[in-house]
Design a protein around this motif. Sequence first.
Motif, PDB file in Angstrom:
ATOM      1  N   VAL A  62     -32.518  50.629  72.557  1.00  0.00           N
ATOM      2  CA  VAL A  62     -32.917  51.529  71.496  1.00  0.00           C
ATOM      3  C   VAL A  62     -31.957  51.497  70.455  1.00  0.00           C
ATOM      4  O   VAL A  62     -31.009  52.078  70.574  1.00  0.00           O
ATOM      5  CB  VAL A  62     -33.484  52.820  72.208  1.00  0.00           C
ATOM      6  N   GLY A  63     -32.285  51.027  69.316  1.00  0.00           N
ATOM      7  CA  GLY A  63     -31.478  51.222  68.053  1.00  0.00           C
ATOM      8  C   GLY A  63     -30.106  50.418  68.458  1.00  0.00           C
ATOM      9  O   GLY A  63     -30.489  49.180  68.882  1.00  0.00           O
ATOM     10  N   ARG A  64     -28.979  50.884  68.191  1.00  0.00           N
ATOM     11  CA  ARG A  64     -27.861  50.126  68.418  1.00  0.00           C
ATOM     12  C   ARG A  64     -27.211  50.262  69.743  1.00  0.00           C
ATOM     13  O   ARG A  64     -26.219  49.809  70.193  1.00  0.00           O
ATOM     14  CB  ARG A  64     -26.831  50.713  67.351  1.00  0.00           C
ATOM     15  N   TYR A  65     -28.206  51.164  70.671  1.00  0.00           N
ATOM     16  CA  TYR A  65     -27.803  51.277  72.237  1.00  0.00           C
ATOM     17  C   TYR A  65     -28.443  50.647  73.182  1.00  0.00           C
ATOM     18  O   TYR A  65     -29.597  50.562  72.935  1.00  0.00           O
ATOM     19  CB  TYR A  65     -27.570  52.700  72.313  1.00  0.00           C
ATOM     20  N   CYS A  82     -27.254  57.032  80.965  1.00  0.00           N
ATOM     21  CA  CYS A  82     -26.034  56.609  80.260  1.00  0.00           C
ATOM     22  C   CYS A  82     -26.788  55.436  79.100  1.00  0.00           C
ATOM     23  O   CYS A  82     -27.674  54.862  79.152  1.00  0.00           O
ATOM     24  CB  CYS A  82     -25.272  55.889  81.206  1.00  0.00           C
ATOM     25  N   ARG A  83     -25.580  55.289  78.311  1.00  0.00           N
ATOM     26  CA  ARG A  83     -25.741  54.389  77.237  1.00  0.00           C
ATOM     27  C   ARG A  83     -24.269  53.715  76.989  1.00  0.00           C
ATOM     28  O   ARG A  83     -23.435  54.289  77.314  1.00  0.00           O
ATOM     29  CB  ARG A  83     -26.321  54.808  75.935  1.00  0.00           C
ATOM     30  N   CYS A  84     -24.654  52.404  76.293  1.00  0.00           N
ATOM     31  CA  CYS A  84     -23.473  51.906  75.774  1.00  0.00           C
ATOM     32  C   CYS A  84     -23.983  51.106  74.576  1.00  0.00           C
ATOM     33  O   CYS A  84     -25.012  50.920  74.399  1.00  0.00           O
ATOM     34  CB  CYS A  84     -22.799  50.844  76.753  1.00  0.00           C
ATOM     35  N   ASN A  85     -22.879  50.872  73.622  1.00  0.00           N
ATOM     36  CA  ASN A  85     -23.016  50.170  72.476  1.00  0.00           C
ATOM     37  C   ASN A  85     -23.754  48.671  72.785  1.00  0.00           C
ATOM     38  O   ASN A  85     -23.303  47.944  73.856  1.00  0.00           O
ATOM     39  CB  ASN A  85     -21.791  50.180  71.507  1.00  0.00           C
ATOM     40  N   GLU A  86     -24.597  48.203  72.071  1.00  0.00           N
ATOM     41  CA  GLU A  86     -25.340  46.979  72.300  1.00  0.00           C
ATOM     42  C   GLU A  86     -24.025  45.698  72.354  1.00  0.00           C
ATOM     43  O   GLU A  86     -24.557  44.749  73.048  1.00  0.00           O
ATOM     44  CB  GLU A  86     -26.375  46.607  71.587  1.00  0.00           C
ATOM     45  N   ASP A  87     -23.061  45.983  71.745  1.00  0.00           N
ATOM     46  CA  ASP A  87     -21.855  45.012  71.864  1.00  0.00           C
ATOM     47  C   ASP A  87     -21.349  44.719  72.913  1.00  0.00           C
ATOM     48  O   ASP A  87     -20.850  43.518  73.297  1.00  0.00           O
ATOM     49  CB  ASP A  87     -20.986  45.244  70.616  1.00  0.00           C
ATOM     50  N   ILE A 128     -37.710  65.785  86.139  1.00  0.00           N
ATOM     51  CA  ILE A 128     -37.611  65.361  84.637  1.00  0.00           C
ATOM     52  C   ILE A 128     -38.957  64.799  84.441  1.00  0.00           C
ATOM     53  O   ILE A 128     -39.248  63.597  85.074  1.00  0.00           O
ATOM     54  CB  ILE A 128     -36.404  64.478  84.304  1.00  0.00           C
ATOM     55  N   GLY A 129     -39.757  65.143  83.467  1.00  0.00           N
ATOM     56  CA  GLY A 129     -41.007  64.690  82.863  1.00  0.00           C
ATOM     57  C   GLY A 129     -40.548  63.337  81.973  1.00  0.00           C
ATOM     58  O   GLY A 129     -40.108  62.418  82.075  1.00  0.00           O
ATOM     59  N   SER A 130     -40.870  63.773  80.687  1.00  0.00           N
ATOM     60  CA  SER A 130     -40.493  62.857  79.610  1.00  0.00           C
ATOM     61  C   SER A 130     -39.188  62.877  78.933  1.00  0.00           C
ATOM     62  O   SER A 130     -38.587  63.985  78.862  1.00  0.00           O
ATOM     63  CB  SER A 130     -41.684  63.080  78.351  1.00  0.00           C
ATOM     64  N   MET A 131     -38.518  61.888  78.336  1.00  0.00           N
ATOM     65  CA  MET A 131     -37.245  61.946  77.683  1.00  0.00           C
ATOM     66  C   MET A 131     -37.407  61.137  76.415  1.00  0.00           C
ATOM     67  O   MET A 131     -37.819  60.051  76.530  1.00  0.00           O
ATOM     68  CB  MET A 131     -36.310  61.122  78.762  1.00  0.00           C
ATOM     69  N   LYS A 132     -37.096  61.651  75.219  1.00  0.00           N
ATOM     70  CA  LYS A 132     -37.030  61.123  74.113  1.00  0.00           C
ATOM     71  C   LYS A 132     -35.639  61.458  73.353  1.00  0.00           C
ATOM     72  O   LYS A 132     -35.097  62.440  73.401  1.00  0.00           O
ATOM     73  CB  LYS A 132     -38.226  61.813  73.198  1.00  0.00           C
ATOM     74  N   VAL A 133     -35.041  60.133  72.882  1.00  0.00           N
ATOM     75  CA  VAL A 133     -33.906  60.324  72.145  1.00  0.00           C
ATOM     76  C   VAL A 133     -34.290  60.548  70.554  1.00  0.00           C
ATOM     77  O   VAL A 133     -35.157  59.907  70.006  1.00  0.00           O
ATOM     78  CB  VAL A 133     -32.907  59.119  72.267  1.00  0.00           C
ATOM     79  N   SER A 134     -33.488  61.175  69.816  1.00  0.00           N
ATOM     80  CA  SER A 134     -33.736  61.328  68.516  1.00  0.00           C
ATOM     81  C   SER A 134     -33.460  60.209  67.848  1.00  0.00           C
ATOM     82  O   SER A 134     -32.741  59.227  68.345  1.00  0.00           O
ATOM     83  CB  SER A 134     -32.904  62.654  67.882  1.00  0.00           C
ATOM     84  N   LEU A 135     -33.806  59.998  66.545  1.00  0.00           N
ATOM     85  CA  LEU A 135     -33.712  58.818  65.787  1.00  0.00           C
ATOM     86  C   LEU A 135     -32.494  58.463  65.552  1.00  0.00           C
ATOM     87  O   LEU A 135     -32.025  57.293  65.407  1.00  0.00           O
ATOM     88  CB  LEU A 135     -34.635  58.935  64.321  1.00  0.00           C
ATOM     89  N   ASP A 136     -31.495  59.327  65.274  1.00  0.00           N
ATOM     90  CA  ASP A 136     -30.138  59.341  65.081  1.00  0.00           C
ATOM     91  C   ASP A 136     -29.164  59.178  66.311  1.00  0.00           C
ATOM     92  O   ASP A 136     -28.084  59.045  66.269  1.00  0.00           O
ATOM     93  CB  ASP A 136     -29.397  60.369  64.068  1.00  0.00           C
ATOM     94  N   HIS A 137     -30.140  59.284  67.427  1.00  0.00           N
ATOM     95  CA  HIS A 137     -29.288  59.300  68.650  1.00  0.00           C
ATOM     96  C   HIS A 137     -28.348  60.205  69.037  1.00  0.00           C
ATOM     97  O   HIS A 137     -27.510  60.259  69.869  1.00  0.00           O
ATOM     98  CB  HIS A 137     -28.523  57.869  68.776  1.00  0.00           C
ATOM     99  N   SER A 138     -28.357  61.340  68.217  1.00  0.00           N
ATOM    100  CA  SER A 138     -27.553  62.487  68.573  1.00  0.00           C
ATOM    101  C   SER A 138     -27.936  63.469  69.754  1.00  0.00           C
ATOM    102  O   SER A 138     -27.404  64.140  70.368  1.00  0.00           O
ATOM    103  CB  SER A 138     -27.398  63.239  67.467  1.00  0.00           C
TER     104      SER A 138
END
Length: 206
Positions: A62-65, A82-87, A128-138
């Motif tokens: 999702v985006g850069r993550y 969790c998340r990590c940078n796509e690199d 936990i139902g739905s989970m949505k990350v903001s467009l700026d990933h904050s």
Amino acid sequence: QNDSFNYLDEDPNKSSKVQRFIRRETRKLEKNLYDTFNYQNVILKEMNSRLFENLISVPEKVGRYMYYDKFQHPDDNFPTYCRCNEDNFKNDVNDIVASSNIDEQIVLNVNQIGDIKISNEEIDYIHIGSMKVSLDHSFLAFTLATTAEEYFDLCIRDINNEKTYYNVINNITSCEWSDCKLIYDGDGNRIHQYHMYYTISNQLGR
């Protein structure tokens, strides 16, 4: 033929009869199984211990993550998101599991929700139902039910500052980000379905 339980076909989110039935049967079940509580925990720990180490989902870009969830400890009842940078991600999920150099960031640890109190009440049930990350990933917007009736409330996680705001909006069905705003369905009485805009920056004082 009269069916005294035909009201169970009604929507449990709107029917007070169905809700009373669920509460009554839940209390009855808990009472009947009370003496097996410790045994239930033993079985749960044994089942969790049989899971292979670092059980992890397939990462989703999702985006850069790269976003994924995993069970970090044998006693975990819920995953940690969790998340990590796509690199950091090259070929497959083993890149994340095997590497100790990955700059992993915890988005939400669901296991910690049960350790807090919301509205001065202890939490015995988590969904936990739905989970949505903001467009700026904050921010992470997620819906949380803490009772078997499964009334979902909107919660927001400030990912970088590791702070969670609970019960931002009560009794919603879904949500989606639009720039710095949230669009959500539902109202406090769960009678009407409607869309409206909610400015997150005003609520959180940012």
